[in-house]
Design a protein around this motif. Sequence first.
Motif, PDB file in Angstrom:
ATOM      1  N   UNK A 104      46.451  21.249 -32.422  1.00  0.00           N
ATOM      2  CA  UNK A 104      45.240  21.479 -31.602  1.00  0.00           C
ATOM      3  C   UNK A 104      45.599  22.198 -30.310  1.00  0.00           C
ATOM      4  N   UNK A 105      46.736  21.790 -29.741  1.00  0.00           N
ATOM      5  CA  UNK A 105      47.162  22.375 -28.469  1.00  0.00           C
ATOM      6  C   UNK A 105      47.641  23.819 -28.674  1.00  0.00           C
ATOM      7  N   UNK A 106      48.501  24.033 -29.665  1.00  0.00           N
ATOM      8  CA  UNK A 106      49.114  25.356 -29.849  1.00  0.00           C
ATOM      9  C   UNK A 106      48.143  26.381 -30.422  1.00  0.00           C
ATOM     10  N   UNK A 107      47.286  25.960 -31.347  1.00  0.00           N
ATOM     11  CA  UNK A 107      46.429  26.936 -32.029  1.00  0.00           C
ATOM     12  C   UNK A 107      45.050  27.062 -31.401  1.00  0.00           C
ATOM     13  N   UNK A 108      44.539  25.987 -30.812  1.00  0.00           N
ATOM     14  CA  UNK A 108      43.187  26.066 -30.240  1.00  0.00           C
ATOM     15  C   UNK A 108      43.171  25.838 -28.727  1.00  0.00           C
ATOM     16  N   UNK A 109      44.324  25.592 -28.137  1.00  0.00           N
ATOM     17  CA  UNK A 109      44.408  25.466 -26.676  1.00  0.00           C
ATOM     18  C   UNK A 109      43.706  24.235 -26.140  1.00  0.00           C
ATOM     19  N   UNK A 110      43.594  23.182 -26.969  1.00  0.00           N
ATOM     20  CA  UNK A 110      42.928  21.960 -26.504  1.00  0.00           C
ATOM     21  C   UNK A 110      43.950  20.898 -26.101  1.00  0.00           C
ATOM     22  N   UNK A 111      43.716  20.278 -24.940  1.00  0.00           N
ATOM     23  CA  UNK A 111      44.470  19.064 -24.591  1.00  0.00           C
ATOM     24  C   UNK A 111      43.493  18.082 -23.952  1.00  0.00           C
ATOM     25  N   UNK A 112      43.789  16.783 -24.055  1.00  0.00           N
ATOM     26  CA  UNK A 112      42.889  15.822 -23.410  1.00  0.00           C
ATOM     27  C   UNK A 112      42.964  15.958 -21.888  1.00  0.00           C
ATOM     28  N   UNK A 113      41.813  15.778 -21.218  1.00  0.00           N
ATOM     29  CA  UNK A 113      41.795  15.888 -19.746  1.00  0.00           C
ATOM     30  C   UNK A 113      41.946  14.528 -19.089  1.00  0.00           C
ATOM     31  N   UNK A 114      41.514  13.498 -19.792  1.00  0.00           N
ATOM     32  CA  UNK A 114      41.456  12.172 -19.180  1.00  0.00           C
ATOM     33  C   UNK A 114      42.748  11.406 -19.459  1.00  0.00           C
ATOM     34  N   UNK A 115      43.310  10.748 -18.462  1.00  0.00           N
ATOM     35  CA  UNK A 115      44.414   9.814 -18.735  1.00  0.00           C
ATOM     36  C   UNK A 115      43.773   8.494 -19.175  1.00  0.00           C
ATOM     37  N   UNK A 116      44.570   7.605 -19.754  1.00  0.00           N
ATOM     38  CA  UNK A 116      43.989   6.325 -20.185  1.00  0.00           C
ATOM     39  C   UNK A 116      43.459   5.555 -18.967  1.00  0.00           C
ATOM     40  N   UNK A 117      44.199   5.613 -17.873  1.00  0.00           N
ATOM     41  CA  UNK A 117      43.820   4.852 -16.674  1.00  0.00           C
ATOM     42  C   UNK A 117      42.479   5.365 -16.120  1.00  0.00           C
ATOM     43  N   UNK A 118      42.342   6.714 -16.016  1.00  0.00           N
ATOM     44  CA  UNK A 118      41.098   7.248 -15.444  1.00  0.00           C
ATOM     45  C   UNK A 118      39.927   7.037 -16.418  1.00  0.00           C
ATOM     46  N   UNK A 119      40.189   7.215 -17.711  1.00  0.00           N
ATOM     47  CA  UNK A 119      39.117   7.068 -18.710  1.00  0.00           C
ATOM     48  C   UNK A 119      38.646   5.627 -18.806  1.00  0.00           C
ATOM     49  N   UNK A 120      39.601   4.696 -18.707  1.00  0.00           N
ATOM     50  CA  UNK A 120      39.226   3.281 -18.829  1.00  0.00           C
ATOM     51  C   UNK A 120      38.386   2.848 -17.620  1.00  0.00           C
ATOM     52  N   UNK A 121      38.773   3.300 -16.446  1.00  0.00           N
ATOM     53  CA  UNK A 121      38.015   2.954 -15.244  1.00  0.00           C
ATOM     54  C   UNK A 121      36.578   3.504 -15.332  1.00  0.00           C
ATOM     55  N   UNK A 122      36.476   4.783 -15.771  1.00  0.00           N
ATOM     56  CA  UNK A 122      35.134   5.388 -15.920  1.00  0.00           C
ATOM     57  C   UNK A 122      34.294   4.583 -16.915  1.00  0.00           C
ATOM     58  N   UNK A 123      34.945   4.167 -18.010  1.00  0.00           N
ATOM     59  CA  UNK A 123      34.242   3.427 -19.060  1.00  0.00           C
ATOM     60  C   UNK A 123      33.722   2.098 -18.513  1.00  0.00           C
ATOM     61  N   UNK A 124      34.588   1.384 -17.800  1.00  0.00           N
ATOM     62  CA  UNK A 124      34.179   0.077 -17.258  1.00  0.00           C
ATOM     63  C   UNK A 124      33.033   0.269 -16.261  1.00  0.00           C
ATOM     64  N   UNK A 125      33.153   1.307 -15.415  1.00  0.00           N
ATOM     65  CA  UNK A 125      32.079   1.549 -14.437  1.00  0.00           C
ATOM     66  C   UNK A 125      30.764   1.845 -15.156  1.00  0.00           C
ATOM     67  N   UNK A 126      30.847   2.578 -16.279  1.00  0.00           N
ATOM     68  CA  UNK A 126      29.633   2.894 -17.040  1.00  0.00           C
ATOM     69  C   UNK A 126      28.986   1.613 -17.568  1.00  0.00           C
ATOM     70  N   UNK A 127      29.808   0.709 -18.135  1.00  0.00           N
ATOM     71  CA  UNK A 127      29.241  -0.541 -18.681  1.00  0.00           C
ATOM     72  C   UNK A 127      28.639  -1.411 -17.573  1.00  0.00           C
TER      73      UNK A 127
END
Length: 358
Positions: free
Chosen positions: A309-332
């Motif tokens: 995905x990274x080499x052929x389509x230039x995609x990488x995840x933007x969120x780290x687990x720490x930042x994504x988890x915090x956002x998720x908890x705040x959403x709930x």
Amino acid sequence: MKILITGGAGFIGSAVIRHILSNTQDSVTNVDALTYAGNLESLSNADESERYYFEHVDICNRTELDRVFNTHKPDAVMHLAAESHVDRSITGPAEFIQTNIVGTYTLLEAAREYWNTLSNDAKKSFRFHHISTDEVYGDLPHPDEQEGELTLFTEETSYAPSSPYSASKASSDHLVRAWLRTYGFPTIVTNCSNNYGPYHFPEKLIPLVILNALEGKDLPIYGKGDQIRDWLYVEDHARALYKVVTEGIVGETYNIGGHNEKQNIEVVKSICSILDTLVPKDSLYSEQITFVADRPGHDRRYAIDSSKMQNELGWTPEETFESGLRKTIEWYLVNQLWCENVQNGSYQRERLGEIKHK
Ligand code: NAD
């Protein structure tokens, strides 16, 4: 583009629809049967868009699917509709066979018949993108069992599903592959790791733990909690899926992962410590952790190599687990009403998927 999305009222499908409507000029037709896991409240903003259409249709209903294809004339299909919870598949596999296998077959046939009516140019650019899971590969050696560098799932890993859920998804992947090889039908498959984020139905680990913690209930951990999953923030997955449907190569498979291998117990402890800071109380949330009997057939480790995905389509995840988890908890924390509405009285976060021996 006109994109037909199945399962768009679910967790990942709704994230894909929000992504497309906010970031592109494409239109979306959402085909969803609205099972317990499908909630139109996850798409309340989409309703305001002139580029959004909803069809309350079961993917096993061929007559209705034919009508939908002939009405909306899509340029691409993104197929996410599925029964998706492993524990439910242990208690009642029938719906998984029906939707994930028979439904995918029915959708493939309806899409292929429609595709056959297209002009040569439209036929060439048409895409059928099947969204699947890394669980089709079975499990990987756990650090307990293997020394040195640990193996990852690649696009070449053999299929070895363990649960009725993953076996039904593996079957659907095989059908998609056969439609490509036999009929030249332009398919692409993606296999993704565990997603987490907003609008996740509270039967899955992360939302279940957040809500139980806030209500002072037990936080049940299966077995020793040492099972490893590779976590991906759902909005990163939505971006990846749009890249694949628009830029992916027909006939290819792409593995999508978050580079976030975590033991379940680590995930639960991280949720507890974020809650300790966001919603402090007299005791620590981790004191609510309890250990319960493991899931039958529980896979020990999943981890994805997403370098294609990274080499052929230039995609990488933007969120780290720490930042994504915090956002998720705040959403709930600010969307408790959504949580109450989707649980609807029929499911109260009870244990599912235990095998009762007589
Ligand atoms: P979900 O359970 O949240 O949503 C599934 C959606 O499909 C719901 O809106 C439901 O109403 C709809 N649906 C179910 N049966 C249907 C039928 N017969 N006809 C029409 N619609 C029907 O699932 P999710 O977590 O959003 O997963 C979406 C897809 O991604 C699935 O195919 C799943 O296998 C795959 N996947 C999920 C994950 C994950 O971590 N959640 C990871 C990798 C892959």
